[in-house]
Every structure is written in structure tokens, then in C-alpha cells.
Design a protein around this motif. Structure first.
Motif, PDB file in Angstrom:
ATOM      1  N   PRO A 244       0.797  -1.232   0.000  1.00 29.15           N
ATOM      2  CA  PRO A 244       0.000   0.000   0.000  1.00 29.15           C
ATOM      3  C   PRO A 244       0.828   1.280   0.000  1.00 29.15           C
ATOM      4  CG  PRO A 244       0.126  -0.872   2.216  1.00 29.15           C
ATOM      5  CD  PRO A 244       0.859  -1.848   1.352  1.00 29.15           C
ATOM      6  N   GLY A 245       2.147   1.184  -0.051  1.00 27.74           N
ATOM      7  CA  GLY A 245       2.986   2.368  -0.067  1.00 27.74           C
ATOM      8  C   GLY A 245       3.388   2.785   1.338  1.00 27.74           C
ATOM      9  N   PRO A 246       4.278   3.788   1.434  1.00 25.63           N
ATOM     10  CA  PRO A 246       4.727   4.247   2.753  1.00 25.63           C
ATOM     11  C   PRO A 246       3.605   4.893   3.542  1.00 25.63           C
ATOM     12  CG  PRO A 246       5.536   5.703   1.029  1.00 25.63           C
ATOM     13  CD  PRO A 246       4.903   4.542   0.342  1.00 25.63           C
ATOM     14  N   ARG A 247       3.782   4.937   4.865  1.00 29.64           N
ATOM     15  CA  ARG A 247       2.734   5.486   5.738  1.00 29.64           C
ATOM     16  C   ARG A 247       3.065   6.882   6.246  1.00 29.64           C
ATOM     17  NH1 ARG A 247       2.602   1.445  10.255  1.00 29.64           N
ATOM     18  NH2 ARG A 247       4.667   0.894   9.490  1.00 29.64           N
ATOM     19  N   HIS A 248       4.351   7.223   6.344  1.00 26.89           N
ATOM     20  CA  HIS A 248       4.707   8.567   6.818  1.00 26.89           C
ATOM     21  C   HIS A 248       4.487   9.579   5.690  1.00 26.89           C
ATOM     22  CE1 HIS A 248       6.964  11.895   8.554  1.00 26.89           C
ATOM     23  NE2 HIS A 248       6.974  11.225   9.703  1.00 26.89           N
ATOM     24  N   PRO A 249       3.910  10.730   5.978  1.00 26.35           N
ATOM     25  CA  PRO A 249       3.655  11.709   4.909  1.00 26.35           C
ATOM     26  C   PRO A 249       4.922  12.192   4.223  1.00 26.35           C
ATOM     27  CG  PRO A 249       3.158  12.618   7.096  1.00 26.35           C
ATOM     28  CD  PRO A 249       3.336  11.156   7.275  1.00 26.35           C
ATOM     29  N   TYR A 250       6.037  12.243   4.941  1.00 23.18           N
ATOM     30  CA  TYR A 250       7.296  12.634   4.293  1.00 23.18           C
ATOM     31  C   TYR A 250       7.730  11.569   3.296  1.00 23.18           C
ATOM     32  CZ  TYR A 250      12.255  13.606   3.605  1.00 23.18           C
ATOM     33  OH  TYR A 250      13.488  13.837   3.045  1.00 23.18           O
ATOM     34  N   ALA A 251       7.645  10.305   3.689  1.00 22.78           N
ATOM     35  CA  ALA A 251       8.018   9.219   2.789  1.00 22.78           C
ATOM     36  C   ALA A 251       7.123   9.218   1.552  1.00 22.78           C
ATOM     37  CB  ALA A 251       7.936   7.890   3.521  1.00 22.78           C
ATOM     38  N   ARG A 252       5.834   9.454   1.740  1.00 25.35           N
ATOM     39  CA  ARG A 252       4.933   9.539   0.582  1.00 25.35           C
ATOM     40  C   ARG A 252       5.329  10.705  -0.318  1.00 25.35           C
ATOM     41  NH1 ARG A 252       0.937   8.418   4.594  1.00 25.35           N
ATOM     42  NH2 ARG A 252       0.148  10.559   4.526  1.00 25.35           N
ATOM     43  N   GLY A 253       5.759  11.801   0.296  1.00 24.80           N
ATOM     44  CA  GLY A 253       6.184  12.948  -0.490  1.00 24.80           C
ATOM     45  C   GLY A 253       7.424  12.676  -1.316  1.00 24.80           C
ATOM     46  N   LEU A 254       8.374  11.900  -0.769  1.00 23.34           N
ATOM     47  CA  LEU A 254       9.574  11.555  -1.536  1.00 23.34           C
ATOM     48  C   LEU A 254       9.211  10.810  -2.812  1.00 23.34           C
ATOM     49  CD1 LEU A 254      12.119  10.344   1.197  1.00 23.34           C
ATOM     50  CD2 LEU A 254      12.180  12.491  -0.079  1.00 23.34           C
ATOM     51  N   LEU A 255       8.296   9.860  -2.707  1.00 22.79           N
ATOM     52  CA  LEU A 255       7.881   9.107  -3.884  1.00 22.79           C
ATOM     53  C   LEU A 255       7.098   9.985  -4.858  1.00 22.79           C
ATOM     54  CD1 LEU A 255       6.800   5.598  -2.522  1.00 22.79           C
ATOM     55  CD2 LEU A 255       8.893   6.212  -3.729  1.00 22.79           C
ATOM     56  N   ALA A 256       6.217  10.837  -4.330  1.00 20.75           N
ATOM     57  CA  ALA A 256       5.402  11.689  -5.194  1.00 20.75           C
ATOM     58  C   ALA A 256       6.251  12.681  -5.983  1.00 20.75           C
ATOM     59  CB  ALA A 256       4.361  12.440  -4.364  1.00 20.75           C
ATOM     60  N   ARG A 261       6.400   9.489 -11.201  1.00 15.53           N
ATOM     61  CA  ARG A 261       5.171   9.442 -10.413  1.00 15.53           C
ATOM     62  C   ARG A 261       4.436  10.774 -10.595  1.00 15.53           C
ATOM     63  NH1 ARG A 261       5.221   4.923  -5.810  1.00 15.53           N
ATOM     64  NH2 ARG A 261       6.937   3.641  -6.595  1.00 15.53           N
ATOM     65  N   GLU A 262       4.178  11.481  -9.506  1.00 11.86           N
ATOM     66  CA  GLU A 262       3.389  12.714  -9.633  1.00 11.86           C
ATOM     67  C   GLU A 262       4.240  13.933  -9.976  1.00 11.86           C
ATOM     68  OE1 GLU A 262       1.002  13.208  -6.108  1.00 11.86           O
ATOM     69  OE2 GLU A 262       0.718  11.046  -5.949  1.00 11.86           O
ATOM     70  N   PHE A 263       5.563  13.835  -9.769  1.00 11.66           N
ATOM     71  CA  PHE A 263       6.493  14.943 -10.022  1.00 11.66           C
ATOM     72  C   PHE A 263       6.067  16.196  -9.249  1.00 11.66           C
ATOM     73  CE2 PHE A 263       9.169  17.223 -13.460  1.00 11.66           C
ATOM     74  CZ  PHE A 263      10.309  17.029 -12.702  1.00 11.66           C
TER      75      PHE A 263
END
Length: 320
Positions: A244-256, A261-263
Motif C-alpha cells: 500500500p505504499g509508505p505510511r509517513h507523509p514525508y516518505a509519501r512525499g519523496l515518492l510523489a 510518479r506525480e512529479f
């Protein structure tokens, strides 16, 4: 089976002029098993390279460390320089440095440096040295026709591959790779990452410190996300990069923020380590922040965030 590296509550502080202290690393803990690659990721200045320097006893004189980091019964944080030089560096812990120019001897050719390392760490005999140096270079995709060049004659990518070849020579049970793909084109990034993975698959442990999330996805078993000196999420790589992807908002931001991905960049800038905000250090950049973020979040089930969804610890096991 005991882990190759066991880190508990590792912290690094730097004493500055005027009595100030900079908290570069705070309360880091993890185990690293034989045959496992842990990728440590995060923005510049988050403490990743400071952590690697602490493990090798390469911090400057104004650094203060706390906690433990044990390899083969040796606490790397408590060991003296003689022990680190004779029993740890190269033998128990190998290093692929972030700045190869600082680790390559400028007045010796790459071949001479490989042969000397092979003599010292691998016990290679004089008659076998030339062939062994060529083989060692090949492991890191370093061109054999450049072996007689001096470091100043190499490009940045070539110097990085020479440093990687030197790090692999001793077959140390633990390898620290600090930005090992810097200056390499994508093909060489993949070849270097694959060689590090092969090194790991022979039963050695790899701590990969990188900005390159594509390289981490290619070879990591687990991912540790670092922010403002703390590990804010530690999870299986397939969960981090997949569902389901990372759970921390910072980690989600790194991927985004990745182009594929979303760039979409994370808003704001990381805090200065000598002026950390109270409570959660990521709160000023986080869309989920509220009054609960005034307290430093505890790490639970591998994530340190007041708003992260929780999961059972069994779901956080490294991938086989």
C-alpha cells in the motif's frame, strides 16, 4: 542468527562555537542481517552520511556519539582508532565513499591501489596480483584499460567505480555504500546496483545510503526514511515502492516527487539541524499537521507519525 550490524539508540551531536550543539542524528536503531540490503533515504542534510561516518569512526573531533553499533562483537562507537584501523575498516566494514577523490591516493594508479588492497585484505600473492586487480576492477565495471591511470585522469563516474572496486576487495561482512551511483549514467547505475546486490546475495549485509530511489527499489530489501536526524519510517521495500505504499507523509512525499510518479515536490525546506522545531520536525511542511504534532511522535510499528495508519508488526518483515 545474530545480525551483522545491530544499531541501538545511535545519536551524534556536534559541539559548535558559543556552546551550541547540533543534533545531526537522534535515536537511530535497526538491525541488518546477512544477505540483506537496507536503503537509507532522505533529502540532503538529514544525517545519512553522518550516520555512516559514525559507524566507521570517521567523525570530526567536535562530534559526540551515544548508543551502540555492534559488528562481530565490536562496538564501533566505543572502539579506539587502532581497533578501527586494524580490525574494522576494510575487514569487517567496507566503504564505498560519497567523495571518491578524497579516498583515492592521488599519486598512485588505480592498479597499484587495488593490488595493495588485495595484498593487505585478501592475502593475494604477488604472482596473482595482476589478474586479481583486473578481476576486482571488473566487479565494479571499471575499465581494465584505465587501471594504469591516476585518480586525476579519471572522470567522476570512473573514480566512483574505482572506489567501489576497492571497497569490494576485502569481502567485508558489512558494506556501507554512501551514494555509490553519484556521477554515473543510468546504465552504470543499474550495473553498480546489481553488483552490490550480488555482493549482498553471497551472505553479506549492505547499508545503501542514496538519493536514487530507483537504485534503492532495484536492490533493497527494506527502506529506512530519515528526516532531520531521525528515522521516521522503516518498512519492507516492496511495501514502500508498491502497495500500500509508505505510511509517513514525508516518505509519501519523496515518492510523489519522482518524475515517473506525480512529479510534485514536497513544499518548504528541511529544517536546519541546529534550529529544529518543537515536536514533529516535519510538521511545518505537512498537510496533516495539527495540535498533536507539537509532541515528538514515537516510532510505533516502524513509523514515527501521529497521523500514520498503523499496521501489525508482522507485516513489516523484510522480504525474502
Amino acid at each position: 542468527m545474530s545480525p551483522v550490524l545491530s544499531v541501538r539508540d545511535l545519536s551524534v551531536r556536534f559541539r559548535m562555537r558559543g556552546g551550541r550543539h547540533v543534533a545531526a542524528v537522534t535515536g537511530v536503531g535497526f538491525d541488518l542481517a546477512a544477505g540483506e540490503c537496507l536503503a537509507l533515504v532522505g533529502e540532503s542534510g538529514c544525517g545519512k552520511s553522518v550516520l555512516a561516518s559514525a559507524l566507521l569512526g570517521l567523525l570530526p573531533g567536535n562530534a559526540q556519539t551515544a548508543g551502540t553499533a555492534v559488528v562481530d562483537g565490536i562496538d564501533l562507537l566505543a572502539a579506539d582508532e587502532r581497533t578501527l584501523a586494524r580490525a574494522v575498516r576494510g575487514r569487517r566494514v567496507g566503504l564505498v565513499p560519497q567523495s571518491p577523490a578524497a579516498h583515492l591516493t592521488p599519486v598512485r594508479t588505480v592498479r597499484a591501489q587495488l593490488e595493495e588492497t588485495l595484498r593487505q585484505l585478501a592475502g593475494t600473492g604477488r604472482a596473482e596480483l595482476r589478474a586479481a586487480a583486473v578481476a576486482a576492477a571488473g566487479r565494479a565495471s571499471f575499465p581494465a584499460d584505465l587501471l594504469d591511470h591516476y585518480p586525476h585522469q579519471l572522470s567522476g563516474g570512473q573514480a566512483q567505480r574505482a572506489a567501489t572496486a576497492l571497497a569490494l576487495v576485502g569481502d567485508a561482512p558489512l558494506l556501507l555504500a554512501d551514494e555509490p551511483t553519484t556521477g554515473l549514467d543510468r546504465d552504470l547505475v543499474e550495473r553498480t546496483a546489481d553488483e552490490l546486490r550480488r555482493h549482498t546475495d553471497t551472505g553479506r549485509a549492505l547499508l545503501l545510503i542514496t538519493h536514487d530511489l530507483a537504485a534503492a527499489q532495484r536492490i533493497a530489501d527494506r527502506v529506512a526514511v530519515m528526516y532531520a536526524g531521525r528515522i521516521v519510517e522503516l518498512t519492507a521495500a516492496d511495501r514502500f515502492f508498491g502497495a500500500p505504499g509508505p505510511r509517513h507523509p514525508y516518505a509519501r512525499g519523496l515518492l510523489a516527487a519522482l518524475p515517473e510518479r506525480e512529479f510534485t515536490p514536497i513544499p518548504g525546506m528541511p529544517p536546519e539541524l541546529d534550529a529544529l522545531p518543537d515536536g514533529c520536525a516535519f510538521a511545518p511542511r505537512c498537510a496533516l499537521r495539527d495540535d498533536t504534532c507539537r509532541a515528538v511522535p514515537r516510532s510505533e510499528d516502524g513509523v514515527a507519525c501521529h497521523h500514520a495508519p498503523r499496521t501489525r508488526p508482522a507485516e513489516e518483515a523484510p522480504r525474502a
